[in-house]
Design an enzyme around this catalytic site. Structure first.
Site, mmCIF file in Angstrom:
data_model
loop_
_atom_site.group_PDB
_atom_site.id
_atom_site.type_symbol
_atom_site.label_atom_id
_atom_site.label_comp_id
_atom_site.label_asym_id
_atom_site.label_seq_id
_atom_site.Cartn_x
_atom_site.Cartn_y
_atom_site.Cartn_z
ATOM 1 N N GLY A 195 0.841 -1.194 0.000
ATOM 2 C CA GLY A 195 0.000 0.000 0.000
ATOM 3 C C GLY A 195 0.877 1.245 0.000
ATOM 4 O O GLY A 195 2.038 1.218 -0.422
ATOM 5 N N GLY A 196 0.305 2.340 0.509
ATOM 6 C CA GLY A 196 1.041 3.603 0.525
ATOM 7 C C GLY A 196 2.309 3.537 1.344
ATOM 8 O O GLY A 196 3.204 4.390 1.195
ATOM 9 N N GLY A 212 24.813 12.634 -28.388
ATOM 10 C CA GLY A 212 24.214 13.149 -27.157
ATOM 11 C C GLY A 212 24.745 12.424 -25.941
ATOM 12 O O GLY A 212 24.915 13.015 -24.867
ATOM 13 N N ALA A 213 25.024 11.137 -26.115
ATOM 14 C CA ALA A 213 25.521 10.358 -24.974
ATOM 15 C C ALA A 213 26.886 10.864 -24.525
ATOM 16 O O ALA A 213 27.225 10.822 -23.345
ATOM 17 C CB ALA A 213 25.582 8.881 -25.341
HETATM 18 C C1 HXC Z 1 -4.062 -4.006 11.984
HETATM 19 C C2 HXC Z 1 -2.964 -5.921 11.280
HETATM 20 C C3 HXC Z 1 -2.675 -5.319 10.036
HETATM 21 C C4 HXC Z 1 -3.135 -3.990 9.818
HETATM 22 C C5 HXC Z 1 -1.828 -7.285 10.055
HETATM 23 N N1 HXC Z 1 -2.423 -7.133 11.238
HETATM 24 N N2 HXC Z 1 -1.986 -6.198 9.300
HETATM 25 N N3 HXC Z 1 -3.658 -5.258 12.265
HETATM 26 N N4 HXC Z 1 -3.836 -3.378 10.822
HETATM 27 N N5 HXC Z 1 -2.883 -3.358 8.687
HETATM 28 C C6 HXC Z 1 -2.495 -8.089 12.339
HETATM 29 C C7 HXC Z 1 -3.374 -9.268 12.005
HETATM 30 O O1 HXC Z 1 -4.734 -8.945 12.284
HETATM 31 C C8 HXC Z 1 -2.812 -10.303 12.949
HETATM 32 O O2 HXC Z 1 -3.286 -10.029 14.240
HETATM 33 C C9 HXC Z 1 -1.321 -9.986 12.978
HETATM 34 O O3 HXC Z 1 -1.209 -8.630 12.523
HETATM 35 C C10 HXC Z 1 -0.527 -10.852 12.031
HETATM 36 O O4 HXC Z 1 -1.158 -10.814 10.776
HETATM 37 P P1 HXC Z 1 -1.463 -12.149 9.935
HETATM 38 O O5 HXC Z 1 -2.428 -11.772 8.880
HETATM 39 O O6 HXC Z 1 -1.793 -13.259 10.845
HETATM 40 O O7 HXC Z 1 -0.014 -12.447 9.336
HETATM 41 P P2 HXC Z 1 0.345 -13.036 7.926
HETATM 42 O O8 HXC Z 1 -0.516 -14.233 7.632
HETATM 43 O O9 HXC Z 1 1.830 -13.233 7.930
HETATM 44 O O10 HXC Z 1 -0.037 -11.908 6.874
HETATM 45 C C11 HXC Z 1 0.630 -10.698 6.883
HETATM 46 C C12 HXC Z 1 -0.097 -9.700 5.941
HETATM 47 C C13 HXC Z 1 -1.614 -9.636 6.353
HETATM 48 C C14 HXC Z 1 0.010 -10.198 4.515
HETATM 49 C C15 HXC Z 1 0.598 -8.381 6.086
HETATM 50 O O11 HXC Z 1 -1.698 -9.443 7.768
HETATM 51 C C16 HXC Z 1 -2.336 -8.549 5.651
HETATM 52 O O12 HXC Z 1 -2.732 -8.664 4.490
HETATM 53 N N6 HXC Z 1 -2.550 -7.434 6.364
HETATM 54 C C17 HXC Z 1 -3.329 -6.332 5.873
HETATM 55 C C18 HXC Z 1 -2.540 -5.603 4.858
HETATM 56 C C19 HXC Z 1 -3.249 -4.347 4.405
HETATM 57 O O13 HXC Z 1 -4.154 -4.404 3.609
HETATM 58 N N7 HXC Z 1 -2.839 -3.233 5.017
HETATM 59 C C20 HXC Z 1 -3.416 -1.952 4.734
HETATM 60 C C21 HXC Z 1 -2.660 -1.499 3.506
HETATM 61 S S1 HXC Z 1 -3.173 0.093 3.044
HETATM 62 P P3 HXC Z 1 -3.747 -11.204 15.207
HETATM 63 O O14 HXC Z 1 -4.017 -10.504 16.501
HETATM 64 O O15 HXC Z 1 -4.940 -11.802 14.571
HETATM 65 O O16 HXC Z 1 -2.598 -12.139 15.272
HETATM 66 C C22 HXC Z 1 -2.068 1.043 3.786
HETATM 67 C C23 HXC Z 1 -2.284 2.468 3.508
HETATM 68 C C24 HXC Z 1 -1.070 3.256 3.807
HETATM 69 O O17 HXC Z 1 -1.240 0.628 4.453
HETATM 70 C C25 HXC Z 1 -1.289 4.616 3.232
HETATM 71 C C26 HXC Z 1 -0.132 5.506 3.409
HETATM 72 C C27 HXC Z 1 -0.345 6.781 2.688
#
Ligand code: HXC
Length: 503
Positions: A172-173, A407-408
């Site tokens: 993501g971001g 140019g290079a």
């Molecule tokens: C809150 C999160 C989290 C998140 C993971 N966890 N990502 N909690 N916010 N973004 C938590 C899970 O709920 C879990 O908690 C623990 O972390 C471990 O995650 P798992 O999923 O069990 O681990 P894994 O199977 O290794 O998968 C990792 C992962 C997956 C691929 C990163 O967790 C995932 O897809 N997370 C969401 C990713 C996402 O979409 N993020 C937002 C992106 S947008 P528990 O307590 O159940 O163990 C973004 C915008 C930024 O980031 C913008 C900036 C400008």
């Protein structure tokens, strides 16, 4: 036991608990994935015993979705200061064992604190990323946290070196913080970077792709150029970051550290007199030339697998750090294309921002032509490199080995782009184009006649466009002497708010 002793014992216990992050089970899970924990990474990165942690007891302030009952001291990131080879650095390492290392507002405040300290103290910032992105429960607060970090990345750019290690997910971001830093290192098979993951890609475009194919280390190190380094393991990645810092100054007001060498300045390399083949269509290995002229033949390459037709990296020459940019005749004949221009431009700008002199080795037949390059804006991208060399005020020493056409020729640190000392080997051909192309345009000119007139360094030498024609085997000595005479160089640019480099 006295009250004070009780309090000390409590501190020891709380510290020990905080160090476990999300707990032993999650630490074990991290190890099972072949990954280290945040603290283990910092232990390996920093000199033994040098780490001082900040904000160990900080907790998030989120109350949504039962988060008020889920508090872990430190809130998913370990931050602080330490040293690498005795030099101060500021660090943060996201702890995947706590809410997947996801970024809360509090986590961003911890990270911003070390970023501010790095700029104020004039020391590099190293961020180790391993995070599920914005903490979903915090909503807009988490996004604001990213915004705070990005703004600091921007303000710190060109002030202190910023290095990003990607040691797990970065999606993501969140990818934009590493993208704003100077160097990004990824670990093969355990890290990935992408804006949207495979499942979203499939639903939007129908394309089926794995995480590794979409945003693994190999992809970003060779295809997109997002990653400057792809390490085979976390240990290798950490060692690479430590080594990289050895070539860099602490900040934009300092010089890179001096590395004493026993390699004599006057060392001649006879093999260089023979390295350029008689046949202009035959290639040779530019790595051999670099090894022949730098201290102890040691070259630290950046972007090794990306745009291999140009080579960039750091070395020392008589103990001083230099940035080397060199066309590689072995790949696409060393032609400049979009990626080679982007890669070298970014490197030249980094060196210029951090007072690292540039040594440019030229053997370039020109820019790559064709619709793919034109549609991809080779004009704008080529201009980036031209711009980077033209604006650079660090000492610039250029050696033309063979071809330097059109140019290079201009782009590759020529005299008119404020090149300080420009040398050529006797095999240099500094001309508008090669003989074959020229006789096709000028139908009444013989190839031999063109060759005699232009395919040599003497036209350029007669007009003062190069300082001297040098024997290849003496290149090390000549370049070092040039760099030493330029050590006190000072050059101004006209006053402006900022430039408008062709992006
Ligand atoms: C809150 C999160 C989290 C998140 C993971 N966890 N990502 N909690 N916010 N973004 C938590 C899970 O709920 C879990 O908690 C623990 O972390 C471990 O995650 P798992 O999923 O069990 O681990 P894994 O199977 O290794 O998968 C990792 C992962 C997956 C691929 C990163 O967790 C995932 O897809 N997370 C969401 C990713 C996402 O979409 N993020 C937002 C992106 S947008 P528990 O307590 O159940 O163990 C973004 C915008 C930024 O980031 C913008 C900036 C400008």
């Amino acid at each position: 036991m006295s009250i004070q002793q009780n309090r000390i014992n409590e501190l020891v216990e709380r510290r020990a608990a905080a160090k476990l992050g999300g707990g032993q089970k999650r630490i074990d899970a991290q190890h099972q994935k072949g990954k280290l924990t945040a603290r283990e990474r910092l232990e390996r990165l920093l000199d033994a015993g040098s780490f001082e942690e900040f904000d160990m007891f900080v907790q998030h302030r989120c109350t949504n979705f039962g988060m008020d009952a889920k508090h872990v001291d430190g809130d998913g990131v370990v931050t602080g200061q330490g040293t690498i080879d005795g030099r101060l650095v500021y660090v943060f390492a996201q702890d995947f064992t706590v809410s997947g290392g996801s970024l809360s507002k509090t986590m961003s405040e911890k990270i911003c604190k070390v970023m501010d300290l790095a700029v104020r103290s004039g020391a590099p910032l190293i961020g180790l990323n391993d995070s599920g992105g914005a903490r979903i429960q915090e909503g807009i607060d988490a996004l604001a946290g990213y915004g705070d970090i990005f703004e600091r990345n921007i303000l710190a750019s060109g002030v202190v070196p910023q290095i990003s290690g990607i040691f797990g997910p970065c999606a993501g971001g969140a990818v934009y913080s590493p993208a704003l830093t100077d160097f990004t290192l990824m670990v093969k098979n355990t890290s990935y970077m992408f804006l949207t993951g495979p499942s979203v890609v499939k639903s939007v475009t129908g394309e089926e792709v794995t995480q590794e194919e979409l945003g693994g280390a190999a992809v970003h190190a060779s295809k997109s150029g997002v990653a400057h380094f792809a390490a085979a393991s976390e240990d290798e990645g950490i060692a690479t970051i430590r080594e990289l810092l050895g070539f860099l100054p602490q900040n934009n007001r300092e010089e890179a550290p001096f590395l004493p060498t026993n390699d004599p300045v006057s060392r001649v390399d006879d093999a260089l007199n023979e390295i350029v083949p008689d046949n202009p269509n035959k290639s040779y290995d530019m790595y051999r030339v670099i090894a022949g002229i730098v201290d102890d033949g040691r070259f630290f390459e950046v972007h090794k697998d990306f745009a291999r037709n140009i080579i960039v990296g750091f070395a020392h020459m008589n103990g001083r750090s230099v940035g080397v940019v060199a066309n590689q005749p072995q790949v696409l004949a060393g032609v400049l294309d979009i990626n080679a221009s982007r890669k070298a431009a970014r490197f030249v700008r980094f060196c210029d921002a951090f007072n690292i002199p540039l040594v440019t080795l030229v053997d370039v037949p020109g820019f790559l032509c064709g619709t793919q390059q034109e549609y991809g804006a080779i004009i704008t991208n080529g201009a980036k490199l031209l711009y980077a060399y033209g604006e650079a005020t660090v000492p610039k020493v250029t050696v033309t080995l063979r071809k330097s056409y059109g140019g290079a020729h201009i782009v590759m640190s020529c005299k008119q782009l404020r090149g300080d000392i420009n040398y050529a080997w006797p095999s240099a051909e500094i001309a508008v184009m090669g003989a074959k192309g020229a006789v096709e345009v000028l139908k009444d000119v013989e190839e031999q006649e063109y060759n005699d007139l232009f395919c040599n360094p003497y036209q350029a030498a007669q007009k003062g466009y190069i300082e001297d024609i040098i024997e290849p085997r003496n290149t090390r000595f000549r370049v070092i002497r040039a760099l030493e005479t330029l050590a006190g160089k000072h050059q101004e640019v006209p006053a402006k708010k900022h430039d408008n480099l062709p992006l």
